[in-house]
Design a protein around this motif. Structure first.
Motif, PDB file in Angstrom:
ATOM      1  N   ARG A 194      -1.788   2.576  19.004  1.00 51.96           N
ATOM      2  CA  ARG A 194      -0.943   3.199  17.959  1.00 51.96           C
ATOM      3  C   ARG A 194      -1.807   3.691  16.789  1.00 51.96           C
ATOM      4  NH1 ARG A 194       3.117   6.341  16.134  1.00 51.96           N
ATOM      5  NH2 ARG A 194       1.138   7.304  15.797  1.00 51.96           N
ATOM      6  N   THR A 198      -3.634   8.273  14.462  1.00 54.40           N
ATOM      7  CA  THR A 198      -3.382   8.289  13.011  1.00 54.40           C
ATOM      8  C   THR A 198      -4.245   9.372  12.372  1.00 54.40           C
ATOM      9  OG1 THR A 198      -5.115   6.618  12.727  1.00 54.40           O
ATOM     10  CG2 THR A 198      -2.845   5.832  12.736  1.00 54.40           C
ATOM     11  N   GLU A 287       3.899  10.673  17.650  1.00 56.30           N
ATOM     12  CA  GLU A 287       3.536  11.385  16.433  1.00 56.30           C
ATOM     13  C   GLU A 287       2.218  10.855  15.855  1.00 56.30           C
ATOM     14  OE1 GLU A 287       5.902  12.363  12.377  1.00 56.30           O
ATOM     15  OE2 GLU A 287       7.043  11.286  13.886  1.00 56.30           O
ATOM     16  N   LYS A 289       0.304   9.949  12.641  1.00 60.15           N
ATOM     17  CA  LYS A 289       0.813   9.586  11.304  1.00 60.15           C
ATOM     18  C   LYS A 289      -0.258   8.879  10.492  1.00 60.15           C
ATOM     19  CE  LYS A 289       5.466   8.470  12.682  1.00 60.15           C
ATOM     20  NZ  LYS A 289       6.526   7.531  12.641  1.00 60.15           N
ATOM     21  N   PRO A 290      -0.047   8.770   9.172  1.00 54.59           N
ATOM     22  CA  PRO A 290      -0.958   7.929   8.386  1.00 54.59           C
ATOM     23  C   PRO A 290      -0.798   6.458   8.783  1.00 54.59           C
ATOM     24  CG  PRO A 290       0.434   9.306   6.958  1.00 54.59           C
ATOM     25  CD  PRO A 290       0.982   9.417   8.340  1.00 54.59           C
ATOM     26  N   GLU A 293       1.919   4.378   7.059  1.00 55.68           N
ATOM     27  CA  GLU A 293       3.291   4.614   7.519  1.00 55.68           C
ATOM     28  C   GLU A 293       3.593   3.766   8.762  1.00 55.68           C
ATOM     29  OE1 GLU A 293       5.235   8.633   8.662  1.00 55.68           O
ATOM     30  OE2 GLU A 293       4.222   8.938   6.741  1.00 55.68           O
ATOM     31  N   ILE A 294       2.598   3.641   9.601  1.00 55.10           N
ATOM     32  CA  ILE A 294       2.779   2.842  10.821  1.00 55.10           C
ATOM     33  C   ILE A 294       3.017   1.372  10.462  1.00 55.10           C
ATOM     34  CG2 ILE A 294       1.578   1.985  12.890  1.00 55.10           C
ATOM     35  CD1 ILE A 294       0.320   4.843  13.028  1.00 55.10           C
ATOM     36  N   GLU A 297       6.508   1.016   9.104  1.00 53.65           N
ATOM     37  CA  GLU A 297       7.515   1.078  10.180  1.00 53.65           C
ATOM     38  C   GLU A 297       7.528  -0.189  11.026  1.00 53.65           C
ATOM     39  OE1 GLU A 297       7.362   5.910  10.839  1.00 53.65           O
ATOM     40  OE2 GLU A 297       6.723   4.588  12.461  1.00 53.65           O
TER      41      GLU A 297
END
Ligand code: NDP
Length: 318
Positions: A194, A198, A287, A289-290, A293-294, A297
């Motif tokens: 994940r 990023t 996606e 993402k920064p 943000e992960i 979430e």
């Protein structure tokens, strides 16, 4: 505060895996700043590069961060000297005997965590005096265990057999996955794939985009005769498959692999001839993402799932 957040002095028991070619100071510091534990993956860094990466990471965060140190790295003593000189507080060792360096690092006041893929190795690491263990299941990307033990089977077994804190890895990319891992007996999670997709990861954009396109079944564990590794299927993977069909010897597989394939794929973005090391969970990633943000979430979904779990009544008709 749980055992893992206490051990590392971080807000959340979420560790970003130290991955070759993908996790430099930008990613490690972003994860640490967001409340997790960021790791610099030193396996692909020459000693002077690691030195520079640690210097930059220290400037970018005042939170704890660590270095992942694959024990088969050719200049490991140089890396260790650099880590000690910079007073890096946490080291994750992997791919080797935990006895070799644990005592030495611990004498320097460093928290040592060892990555394993089975119960026997977990016990060995505990006996060597490590502070915590990462147990990584078959789903994980990159280097992997030979026994193909999945995270679902590995975590409860290791949790039963060891007394020190346990971090689950392999197939975890969501808050629900994190809750499941803790329900199985882990005290924290390590997440790799994940965090490759990023903004801060040093992976090539082509590789990041191939991760978000990946579907279920697009990665496979291969090259067990050398070092087992989970890869995204591509032309290089097809060549490996063909070599197996032609009953290639370990030496022929080694010649086919050559040197620097991981760099070619993950860092230089050669999606055809490079090695693309990523986990099964890539099919859940959609996606780039920064990193912050992960983390946000993950925590949000974890809390929501935990609440649902506590209020859901299962009916077993008994
Ligand atoms: P290769 O033998 O195919 O290539 C070595 C790569 O490492 C080259 O790209 C080289 O960069 C780079 N490198 C960095 N420091 C050194 C050094 N001191 N001596 C030689 N090469 C160095 O190995 P891999 O790319 O598969 O793996 C690199 C390292 O990462 C190994 O130590 C490996 O054990 C470790 N590792 C690999 C994992 C994997 O899943 N493949 C997972 C965890 C650790 P350059 O091309 O610029 O010369």
């Amino acid at each position: 505060m749980n055992k893992i957040s206490k051990l590392f002095s971080v807000k959340y028991p979420i560790v970003q895996a130290g991955m070759i070619w993908c996790s430099g100071w930008e990613l490690a510091s972003a994860v640490s700043n967001a409340g997790g534990l960021g790791l610099i993956g030193s396996g692909s860094m020459y000693p002077e590069i690691l030195d520079d990466q640690i210097t930059k990471c220290k400037k970018a965060t005042n939170k704890p961060f660590g270095v992942n140190l694959p024990m088969l790295y050719p200049d490991i003593d140089k890396h260790i000297e650099t880590i000690i000189r910079h007073k890096v507080p946490i080291v994750f060792t992997s791919a080797g005997n935990p006895k070799t360096w644990t005592e030495y690092l611990k004498k320097e006041g460093i928290i040592v965590v060892h990555v394993v893929s089975g119960v026997k190795f977990a016990q060995k690491a505990q006996d060597a005096g490590v502070d915590a263990i990462v147990a990584e299941g078959f789903e994980a990307g990159g280097h992997n265990g030979r026994d193909e033990t999945t995270t679902f089977c590995l975590i409860p077994k290791v949790a039963r057999e060891i007394q020190i804190p346990l971090i689950a890895a392999g197939g975890i990319a969501t808050g629900r996955g994190m809750l499941a891992a803790l329900n199985l007996g882990a005290d924290g999670v390590q997440i790799g794939s994940r965090f490759v997709a990023t903004l801060e990861s040093s992976a090539h954009q082509n590789f990041k985009e191939s991760i978000i396109k990946a579907e279920e079944g697009d990665t496979l564990l291969t090259l067990k005769e050398l070092t087992p590794v989970r890869l995204l299927k591509n032309e290089f993977y097809s060549q490996v498959e063909l070599a197996y069909k032609n009953a290639a010897s370990p030496q022929q597989l080694n010649d086919l692999l050559g040197r620097g394939r991981a760099k070619k794929g993950m860092y230089e973005g050669d999606l055809v001839n490079g090695e693309l090391e990523i986990g099964q969970v890539s099919s859940l990633i959609s996606e780039i993402k920064p990193a912050a943000e992960i983390i946000e979430e993950l925590v949000k979904e974890f809390k929501r799932a935990q609440k649902e779990q506590s209020t859901t009544k299962f009916n077993f008709n008994d």
